[in-house]
Design a protein around this motif. Structure first.
Motif, short mmCIF file in Angstrom:
data_model
loop_
_atom_site.label_atom_id
_atom_site.label_comp_id
_atom_site.label_asym_id
_atom_site.label_seq_id
_atom_site.Cartn_x
_atom_site.Cartn_y
_atom_site.Cartn_z
N LYS A 27 0.84 -1.20 0.00
CA LYS A 27 0.00 0.00 0.00
C LYS A 27 0.87 1.25 0.00
O LYS A 27 1.88 1.32 0.69
N GLU A 44 -7.44 3.52 9.12
CA GLU A 44 -8.28 3.65 7.93
C GLU A 44 -7.56 3.16 6.68
O GLU A 44 -8.13 2.45 5.84
N MET A 45 -6.26 3.50 6.55
CA MET A 45 -5.51 3.09 5.38
C MET A 45 -5.20 1.60 5.40
O MET A 45 -5.14 0.96 4.34
N GLU A 87 -8.35 -0.07 4.07
CA GLU A 87 -8.74 0.21 2.69
C GLU A 87 -8.42 -0.97 1.79
O GLU A 87 -7.37 -1.58 1.89
N GLU A 88 -9.33 -1.27 0.89
CA GLU A 88 -9.10 -2.35 -0.07
C GLU A 88 -8.24 -1.85 -1.21
O GLU A 88 -8.28 -0.71 -1.59
#
Length: 298
Positions: free
Chosen positions: A247, A293-294, A297-298
């Motif tokens: 990511k 949150e990150m 995340e998909e």
């Protein structure tokens, strides 16, 4: 009465293990630090350190006071930081510790996104083993820890926890990239780049290979995941990591991840943690929420 300056001196001696090291870090005379430690011991009514030839080690009473002192000092800093941040949003230092794999792209991406909404924030990022990350959070040397769980963590507040299986990372054009899932036998037919022995990922991988009776010798081993990622992308090799590790690589999309059909590799747990019962400054809470949150995340 426990005074703030005495507690700061005490915590620094506990952290460094000696009066001389604390003196050098605080830029305060050894005699002044020793005097404050002596007063603390008088107030407490018990010795706080064992004086050994090679340094000073906390006694049981010292351990109890150290836990209280670290939290007290951090909470005082948090209050003062929030007051000053009222004039300058996010204008304080946030300290993050993680295992090395998160330093390549994920955490830089988190910090870049956070800085867009808190332009006056400053960051200190350090990497280490899961045990080191846990220790740094426990003693207040960092505000947030990101690491794979080393087991029971009673001294920590776990802000987020999730299974984070070990994945195969490979070039998007690799022959195995077309498969939805891989086996160790699949990996055996291609060059593999692995972290050095002694790391959690390598231990789990070697255990799986041993159980299956499969021998896989890496063409490259390293203690640096960035080197392994680059080698996999350039040389058509396969390396190991997590989906989170990729990511943030908006500028580098050549690597993809695929699950490995081994139950042992699916049991690893990622934790984002803070010191137990600590009052977090507003800017730390904001960054923590953004980080979680990150991850999700998909």
């Amino acid at each position: 009465m426990l005074h703030g300056i005495a507690l700061r001196y005490f915590v620094e001696v506990a952290r460094t293990g000696s009066l001389a090291a604390a003196s050098e870090h605080l830029h305060v005379a050894v005699s002044a630090i020793s005097r404050q430690i002596g007063k603390l011991e008088e107030d407490v009514g018990a010795p706080l350190f064992e004086r050994l030839p090679r340094g000073m080690v906390l006694t049981e009473a010292g351990e109890l006071l150290a836990e209280h002192a670290r939290r007290t000092l951090l909470e005082a800093d948090a209050v003062l930081g929030d007051i000053s941040a009222g004039k300058t949003r996010g204008g304080r230092l946030v300290r993050i510790a993680c295992t090395e794999g998160f330093t390549r792209s994920f955490l830089p991406a988190v910090l870049a996104r956070h800085r867009a909404v808190a332009p006056n924030a400053r960051y200190a990022l350090r990497s280490g083993t899961p045990a080191q990350v846990e220790h740094w959070v426990t003693v207040g040397e960092v505000d947030i820890g990101v690491a794979f769980s080393s087991g029971n963590t009673p001294a920590l507040d776990v802000a987020y926890s999730s299974e984070m299986p070990v994945r195969a990372l490979l070039h998007i054009d690799h022959p195995l990239a077309a498969q939805a899932s891989l086996t160790l036998a699949d990996l055996q037919a291609y060059p593999v780049a692995l972290l050095e022995r002694g790391t959690t990922v390598r231990q789990l991988f070697d255990l799986c290979c041993s159980t299956r009776g499969i021998r896989i010798e890496p063409v490259l081993s390293s203690n640096n995941s960035a080197a392994l990622h680059a080698f996999a992308a350039l040389a058509g090799a396969i390396t190991l990591g997590s989906s989170v590790a990729l990511k943030g690589m908006t500028h580098e999309t050549s690597l993809v991840w695929r699950p490995i059909d081994e139950s042992v590799l699916n049991q690893r747990v990622l934790q984002v943690s803070t010191m137990r019962e600590r009052r977090l400054p507003a800017v730390v809470k904001e960054l923590l929420a953004m980080m979680v949150e990150m991850i999700m995340e998909e």
